[in-house]
Design a protein around this motif. Structure first.
Motif, short mmCIF file in Angstrom:
data_model
loop_
_atom_site.label_atom_id
_atom_site.label_comp_id
_atom_site.label_asym_id
_atom_site.label_seq_id
_atom_site.Cartn_x
_atom_site.Cartn_y
_atom_site.Cartn_z
N UNK A 42 0.88 -1.09 -0.27
CA UNK A 42 0.28 0.08 -0.04
C UNK A 42 1.02 1.32 0.09
N UNK A 43 0.23 2.19 -0.78
CA UNK A 43 1.03 3.66 -0.64
C UNK A 43 0.04 4.68 -0.25
N UNK A 44 -1.14 4.33 0.05
CA UNK A 44 -2.30 5.21 0.54
C UNK A 44 -3.40 5.02 -0.27
N UNK A 45 -4.33 6.31 -0.52
CA UNK A 45 -5.67 5.91 -1.07
C UNK A 45 -5.61 6.73 -2.38
N UNK A 48 -10.99 8.52 -5.16
CA UNK A 48 -12.24 7.86 -4.88
C UNK A 48 -12.26 7.17 -3.37
N UNK A 49 -11.06 7.24 -2.59
CA UNK A 49 -11.03 6.56 -1.44
C UNK A 49 -10.61 4.78 -1.57
N UNK A 246 -4.44 3.98 8.21
CA UNK A 246 -3.85 4.75 7.21
C UNK A 246 -4.27 5.96 6.88
N UNK A 247 -4.01 6.70 5.61
CA UNK A 247 -4.38 8.00 5.21
C UNK A 247 -4.42 8.10 3.77
N UNK A 248 -4.50 9.42 3.12
CA UNK A 248 -4.20 9.36 1.68
C UNK A 248 -2.85 9.31 1.14
N UNK A 249 -2.07 9.29 2.05
CA UNK A 249 -0.43 9.25 1.78
C UNK A 249 0.09 7.98 2.67
N UNK A 250 -0.45 7.53 3.52
CA UNK A 250 0.39 6.44 4.34
C UNK A 250 -0.41 5.12 4.19
#
Length: 411
Positions: A42-45, A48-49, A246-250
């Motif tokens: 994973x690298x984030x989102x 669109x989520x 997580x988050x958009x960037x984590x």
């Protein structure tokens, strides 16, 4: 395996009283370094989520992706006479890639204890230690062929040696015709509430000939604090020490059970057995793990408003074959089914492992392992379950493959 020894003489003032006593301190360690390939990390989102992920190649210490994790330690003993000895162990984990201290920055985060050992009655130790499942059941899990990354998803059964217990008093018996047993108790230290954040565990093992079997029980109150949050960089009840959404960037962390940090109690029942025939060893284990009484905000956050109990049942089968004195080949299969909390679905994880170890000497080995995991259902974060091989960055999909080539040097 040859180790370095430092012999310490008795203190001059007590020389006469301790003329027959001997003391020793042993320096030991292990360096584990390897290169990894992950089919998806994973690298984030995305906007669109949805989760985003890519393949990854990197170098890492074994503490995060290898067999055991780099470490150095000191073990000491003093003969007190009459079959009684004083003992201690101080063991530091570190990251060989960048020199950083592991286990959340704890100087001796792997182990730090002192105690007494009797030839008749067994051993009592006090400090930061592994629970008794590590002594009596861990040797029947797939971690024996692929280290931490071979543990069951999330190491939810505690047999992968990923967690320690602080403030612990531990007893291990002597061997009575193949039978050994022990127990551990950790004081929570909470003013006005004796049982808050306490940990206790029991275990036993029996071995005869090529057969052995073990049983274990583990119980941690406020596991987000006492079991998953007992290192220097962990936070209090407002912090999720068990994982992250997580988050958009984590990336997420431990999505298998990250949503259960508000558990009042974490219980594990475990059992295992093995049989050795010639150069082949067969092993199997079963565990029942439960995050009980979810919704205790004094233990941890509860962003998904869970209640009730989340249960994980796991079964494993492992085989290893010593093809030559220098070549060990192993394979394993793991099945884990997690029952969701509050009626919110469940997830199933299938995991296969293949591992090869080649021993250049008693101290040096080369190794390779591959781990594949596939997930179905809904995980603790309320999302379609994603694959999450232990201590790896979770996948953005329901499957993940990790391969590693490494070298271990012991001293």
């Amino acid at each position: 395996m040859k180790k370095s020894h430092f012999w310490v003489g008795p203190i001059v003032a007590l020389a006469a009283a301790n003329a027959n006593a001997q003391s020793s301190v042993t320096l030991y360690g292990l360096i584990d370094l390897g290169i990894n390939y992950s089919s998806n990390a994973q690298t984030g989102r995305n906007a669109d989520g949805s989760l985003n992920g890519k393949s990854q190649v990197n170098m890492s210490d074994g503490a995060t992706r290898g067999y055991g994790g780099s470490r150095w330690g000191l073990k000491g003993s003093e003969d007190l006479g009459g079959g009684l000895s004083a003992i201690f162990t101080l063991e530091n984990g570190y990251n060989i890639v960048n020199g950083a201290i592991a286990q959340g920055g704890a100087m001796f985060g792997r182990q730090a204890f002192v105690g007494l050992s009797s030839n008749t009655f067994g051993t009592v130790t006090l400090g930061r230690q592994y629970d008794t499942q590590s002594d009596f059941v861990a040797n029947y899990s797939p971690a024996i062929i692929a280290g931490i990354s071979g543990a069951v998803p999330g190491d939810v059964d505690g047999l992968g040696h990923t967690r320690r217990v602080n403030n612990a008093v531990k007893y291990l018996s002597q061997n009575y015709r193949g039978f050994t047993f022990g127990g551990l108790y950790s004081l929570g230290g909470q003013a006005g509430n004796f049982t808050r954040s306490q940990v206790w565990a029991l275990g036993a093992n029996y071995a005869i000939g090529g057969f052995s079997a073990g049983l274990g029980y583990f119980n941690a109150r406020d596991p987000n604090l006492s079991s998953f949050g007992n290192s220097p960089n962990n936070g209090g009840p407002a912090t999720n020490n068990m994982g992250s959404a997580g988050s958009l960037t984590t990336a997420q962390s431990n999505p298998i059970y990250a949503g259960y940090s508000s558990a009042h109690t974490y219980e594990i029942y475990s059992a295992g057995a093995s049989y050795k025939y010639g150069g082949t060893t067969f092993a199997a284990s079963f565990s029942h793990s439960a995050f009980d009484k979810l919704g205790d905000l004094e233990a941890g956050p509860n962003p998904f408003h869970y209640s009730g109990t989340a249960i994980f049942n796991t079964a494993t089968a492992t085989v290893s074959y010593l093809a030559t004195p220098a070549l060990l080949i192993g394979g394993a299969y793991t099945y884990t089914h997690g029952g969701g909390a509050g009626g919110d679905g469940s997830a199933t994880y299938h995991q296969g492992i293949f591992a090869v170890q080649y021993f250049l000497s008693k101290r040096t080995e080369l190794y390779f392992f591959g781990v594949y995991q596939a997930a179905t259902g809904t995980d603790s974060l309320g999302q379609p379950a994603v694959a999450s091989i232990e201590l790896m960055t979770p996948s953005s999909t329901n499957h993940q493959f990790v391969g590693r080539v490494g070298i271990i040097q012991r001293f």
